[in-house]
Design a protein around this motif. Structure first.
Motif, mmCIF file in Angstrom:
data_model
loop_
_atom_site.group_PDB
_atom_site.id
_atom_site.type_symbol
_atom_site.label_atom_id
_atom_site.label_comp_id
_atom_site.label_asym_id
_atom_site.label_seq_id
_atom_site.Cartn_x
_atom_site.Cartn_y
_atom_site.Cartn_z
ATOM 1 N N TYR A 1 17.523 -16.182 51.349
ATOM 2 C CA TYR A 1 18.721 -16.954 51.037
ATOM 3 C C TYR A 1 19.755 -16.778 52.144
ATOM 4 O O TYR A 1 19.878 -15.702 52.722
ATOM 5 C CB TYR A 1 19.356 -16.482 49.725
ATOM 6 N N LYS B 1 14.265 -20.451 52.568
ATOM 7 C CA LYS B 1 12.821 -20.668 52.551
ATOM 8 C C LYS B 1 12.155 -19.714 51.561
ATOM 9 O O LYS B 1 12.596 -18.588 51.384
ATOM 10 C CB LYS B 1 12.217 -20.457 53.946
ATOM 11 N N ARG B 2 11.108 -20.222 50.941
ATOM 12 C CA ARG B 2 10.242 -19.402 50.081
ATOM 13 C C ARG B 2 8.934 -19.189 50.821
ATOM 14 O O ARG B 2 8.248 -20.147 51.186
ATOM 15 C CB ARG B 2 10.018 -20.076 48.738
ATOM 16 N N ASP C 1 11.700 -14.675 48.989
ATOM 17 C CA ASP C 1 12.737 -15.695 49.111
ATOM 18 C C ASP C 1 13.815 -15.228 50.086
ATOM 19 O O ASP C 1 14.352 -14.120 49.955
ATOM 20 C CB ASP C 1 13.385 -15.985 47.760
ATOM 21 N N HIS D 1 5.828 -14.123 46.188
ATOM 22 C CA HIS D 1 6.517 -14.773 47.304
ATOM 23 C C HIS D 1 7.767 -13.972 47.686
ATOM 24 O O HIS D 1 8.229 -13.111 46.936
ATOM 25 C CB HIS D 1 6.884 -16.236 46.995
ATOM 26 N N LEU E 1 19.034 -21.101 49.123
ATOM 27 C CA LEU E 1 17.665 -20.777 49.500
ATOM 28 C C LEU E 1 17.307 -21.427 50.831
ATOM 29 O O LEU E 1 17.344 -22.645 50.976
ATOM 30 C CB LEU E 1 16.691 -21.244 48.419
ATOM 31 N N GLN F 1 12.549 -17.553 59.373
ATOM 32 C CA GLN F 1 11.911 -17.393 58.064
ATOM 33 C C GLN F 1 10.386 -17.538 58.154
ATOM 34 O O GLN F 1 9.742 -18.247 57.369
ATOM 35 C CB GLN F 1 12.464 -18.387 57.037
ATOM 36 N N THR G 1 16.752 -18.192 40.178
ATOM 37 C CA THR G 1 16.200 -17.362 41.257
ATOM 38 C C THR G 1 14.872 -16.802 40.747
ATOM 39 O O THR G 1 14.857 -15.862 39.962
ATOM 40 C CB THR G 1 17.156 -16.218 41.624
ATOM 41 N N ASP H 1 14.471 -14.738 35.625
ATOM 42 C CA ASP H 1 14.759 -15.572 36.801
ATOM 43 C C ASP H 1 16.268 -15.747 37.000
ATOM 44 O O ASP H 1 16.765 -16.874 37.173
ATOM 45 C CB ASP H 1 14.101 -16.953 36.665
#
Length: 320
Positions: A119, A130-131, A117, A115, A128, A168, A91, A72
């Motif tokens: 950025y 939105k995820r 991401d 998912h 970030l 997003q 991340t 991550d």
């Protein structure tokens, strides 16, 4: 020493200094092999996080970012000196990564966490935005030339999705063939090429309408996986990881025009700036294969680490 000999030595030293290193990500060793392109030897290895799979250059060309999916984190490395600059943690599962051409957006896909991401990038830091929950096992990303849409493949749910970067949000989702992997967009933003690792061909989608439309399949070889443009504005290579071959596709006619052998499970590729050599991470044999693009012949192999994946150098051909 004669003046001519001195000049030759100075030129040789300058050339050696000007040659930027080649980086190869050893996914199962949690490090990066650094290769000297003049001697074709590994000079050293850079420790990263777990499972470094892909890498990408920052828009200012000051850092190459290694995405460490299992840790991550993102490792920033100087593309000229091969020195680690810093690391960003938190991340989540950055498997594949890409910047938008306008330098405003940075996108990663989480291969194990399902998912996407999005950025924001201000030139120095990532924030970030939105995820987005995706399909199963997101694999590879492409962003259009206008920096408006990101496309991503879903390896285990057999899907291709489009994300509007400004909002997003998902624009559409379509079914693909078996195990879609890398995706390549033509410079006119009309077509997307999708490699099917679970099959033996590349799918071509027209993405000019409100929904992607499958318009053609291009036979290549079993395990069609990763793309790399030649840089001549017309051709792109696709590696067939099971067949141990590479096809050269003319993306103006959407046809395969050549095929040559590539040993050891060809995965990611890089083309040298002069367009003469194709560098291939041979995933199953811990080597980088160097192929002469004038005739498709294997010139040499360089020993690297376990499961070499992403490969990159600052001295590369254009991406189209």
């Amino acid at each position: 020493m004669t003046l001519a000999l001195a000049a030759t030595l100075v030129l040789a030293c300058f050339s050696a200094q000007a040659a930027n290193p080649i980086f190869v990500l050893n996914s199962q060793d949690a490090n990066v092999s650094v290769i000297d392109p003049t001697t074709w030897k590994e000079t050293h290895r850079i420790a990263t996080g777990k499972e470094p799979h892909h890498l990408y250059l920052t828009p200012d060309e000051k850092s190459v970012i290694v995405a460490n999916a299992g840790s991550d984190s993102l490792t920033f490395i100087d593309p000229r000196t091969a020195q680690v600059q810093h690391m960003i943690r938190g991340t989540l599962d950055p498997y594949q990564l890409r910047f938008s051409p306008d330098m405003k957006w940075f996108v990663t896909v989480a291969n194990r966490l399902n998912h996407i991401d999005i950025y924001r990038w201000d030139g120095q830091a990532l924030t970030l935005a939105k995820r987005i929950p995706s399909g199963k096992t997101p694999s590879h990303i492409w962003i259009d030339t206008k920096s408006t849409t990101a496309y991503a493949t879903m390896q285990d749910s057999n899907e291709l999705v489009a994300v509007d970067l400004a909002t997003q949000t998902l624009k559409w989702r379509v079914k693909t063939g078996q195990m879609p992997a890398d995706v390549f967009g033509t410079p006119d933003d009309k077509h997307l090429l999708v490699g099917l690792t679970g099959d033996d061909h590349v799918e071509v989608y027209d993405v000019t309408g409100p929904q992607a439309k499958l318009v053609k399949t291009i036979p290549t070889g079993q395990g069609a996986h990763a793309f790399r443009a030649l840089g001549d504005g017309r051709h792109v290579f696709v590696g067939n990881r099971v067949a141990n071959t590479i096809n050269k596709i003319d993306y103006t006619t959407l046809t395969s025009v050549a095929q040559f052998k590539a040993p050891g499970g060809p995965d990611c590729m890089e083309v040298t700036a002069d367009g003469k050599l194709l560098l291939v991470s041979s995933r199953w044999i811990k080597k980088v294969s160097v192929i002469d693009l004038s005739n498709g012949q294997l010139l040499r192999q360089v020993n690297v680490g376990k499961s070499p994946h992403g490969i990159w150098t600052l001295d590369h051909a254009k991406r189209f």
